[in-house]
Design an enzyme around this catalytic site. Structure first.
Site, PDB file in Angstrom:
ATOM      1  N   GLY A  24      14.373   2.821   3.813  1.00 50.22           N
ATOM      2  CA  GLY A  24      13.642   2.111   5.083  1.00 50.22           C
ATOM      3  C   GLY A  24      12.640   1.799   3.703  1.00 50.22           C
ATOM      4  O   GLY A  24      11.180   0.949   3.792  1.00 50.22           O
ATOM      5  N   ILE A  68      -2.388  -1.942   2.923  1.00 55.35           N
ATOM      6  CA  ILE A  68      -2.970  -3.062   3.586  1.00 55.35           C
ATOM      7  C   ILE A  68      -3.022  -2.744   5.576  1.00 55.35           C
ATOM      8  O   ILE A  68      -3.563  -3.118   5.929  1.00 55.35           O
ATOM      9  CB  ILE A  68      -2.632  -4.463   3.265  1.00 55.35           C
ATOM     10  N   HIS A  76       6.776   3.032  -5.497  1.00 52.52           N
ATOM     11  CA  HIS A  76       5.542   3.652  -4.962  1.00 52.52           C
ATOM     12  C   HIS A  76       5.859   4.515  -4.426  1.00 52.52           C
ATOM     13  O   HIS A  76       6.520   5.136  -3.317  1.00 52.52           O
ATOM     14  CB  HIS A  76       4.848   2.051  -3.915  1.00 52.52           C
ATOM     15  N   HIS A 115       3.481   6.938  -1.667  1.00 51.21           N
ATOM     16  CA  HIS A 115       2.724   6.239  -0.124  1.00 51.21           C
ATOM     17  C   HIS A 115       2.090   8.079  -0.139  1.00 51.21           C
ATOM     18  O   HIS A 115       2.253   9.488  -0.463  1.00 51.21           O
ATOM     19  CB  HIS A 115       2.926   7.003   1.092  1.00 51.21           C
TER      20      HIS A 115
HETATM   21  P1  5GP Z   1       7.965   1.039   1.914  1.00 56.04           P
HETATM   22  O1  5GP Z   1       8.119   0.375   3.192  1.00 56.04           O
HETATM   23  O2  5GP Z   1       8.201   0.025   0.764  1.00 56.04           O
HETATM   24  O3  5GP Z   1       7.555   2.018   1.155  1.00 56.04           O
HETATM   25  O4  5GP Z   1       6.134   1.089   2.107  1.00 56.04           O
HETATM   26  C1  5GP Z   1       5.921  -0.589   1.529  1.00 56.04           C
HETATM   27  C2  5GP Z   1       3.876  -0.929   2.206  1.00 56.04           C
HETATM   28  O5  5GP Z   1       3.920  -1.526   1.248  1.00 56.04           O
HETATM   29  C3  5GP Z   1       3.871  -0.617   3.732  1.00 56.04           C
HETATM   30  O6  5GP Z   1       3.012   0.399   4.103  1.00 56.04           O
HETATM   31  C4  5GP Z   1       2.721  -2.025   3.386  1.00 56.04           C
HETATM   32  O7  5GP Z   1       2.274  -2.020   4.471  1.00 56.04           O
HETATM   33  C5  5GP Z   1       2.321  -2.458   2.394  1.00 56.04           C
HETATM   34  N1  5GP Z   1       2.336  -3.406   2.006  1.00 56.04           N
HETATM   35  C6  5GP Z   1       2.986  -4.762   2.182  1.00 56.04           C
HETATM   36  N2  5GP Z   1       1.914  -5.141   1.391  1.00 56.04           N
HETATM   37  C7  5GP Z   1       1.044  -4.598   1.156  1.00 56.04           C
HETATM   38  C8  5GP Z   1      -0.344  -5.422   0.222  1.00 56.04           C
HETATM   39  O8  5GP Z   1       0.090  -6.487  -0.265  1.00 56.04           O
HETATM   40  N3  5GP Z   1      -1.101  -5.530  -0.371  1.00 56.04           N
HETATM   41  C9  5GP Z   1      -1.007  -3.710   0.055  1.00 56.04           C
HETATM   42  N4  5GP Z   1      -2.179  -3.007  -0.046  1.00 56.04           N
HETATM   43  N5  5GP Z   1      -0.263  -3.078   1.014  1.00 56.04           N
HETATM   44  C10 5GP Z   1       1.012  -3.848   0.913  1.00 56.04           C
END
Ligand code: 5GP
Ligand code: ZN
Length: 116
Positions: free
Chosen positions: A93, A32, A100, A102
């Site tokens: 982080g 997002i 997930h 990325h």
């Molecule tokens: P993390 O920091 O946990 O590796 O990454 C979480 C990611 O999830 C972030 O890049 C953030 O932009 C994404 N994200 C958080 N909420 C949502 C959502 O509701 N929909 C989508 N598509 N991505 C999300």
């Protein structure tokens, strides 16, 4: 499945996402808040918090996700390459506590760690 987990809700279709892939075990959707022209995530449908909680029973699922990454990246136009990032736990982080991968690419991807 975890009731209040945002990625479980996306996997169940309760929250909309820009989905680019789905099978029985895995879903992929665009981030997002992308950090590059292409930025999507591979997410297991099963609620697994992070790699810190993974064990040998997750080996085939994690392997499938890694093999899917280049396939989906190519479909998104990243023939020349891409970056994969897996943030694990607060110390890594992580912000969304459902594992997930990325996949990030397009434009200028700098070296991951700057050395001065
Ligand atoms: P993390 O920091 O946990 O590796 O990454 C979480 C990611 O999830 C972030 O890049 C953030 O932009 C994404 N994200 C958080 N909420 C949502 C959502 O509701 N929909 C989508 N598509 N991505 C999300
Ligand atoms: Zn979840």
């Amino acid at each position: 499945m975890s009731e209040n987990c945002i990625f479980c809700k996306i996997a169940r279709g309760e929250i909309p996402s820009r989905k680019l892939y789905e099978d029985d075990e895995v879903i992929a959707f665009h981030d997002i808040n992308p950090v590059a022209p292409v930025h999507f995530m591979l997410v297991p449908k099963q609620h697994l918090v992070s790699l810190l909680e993974a064990d040998a029973s997750h080996a085939s699922l994690l392997g499938r996700m890694l093999v899917l990454a280049p396939q989906l990246a190519r479909e998104q136009g990243l023939e020349s390459g891409f970056r994969t990032v897996i943030n694990s736990g607060k110390g890594g982080g992580q912000e969304v506590f459902h594992l997930h991968i990325h996949v990030i690419g397009g434009g200028n991807i700098p070296p991951m760690v700057r050395r001065s």
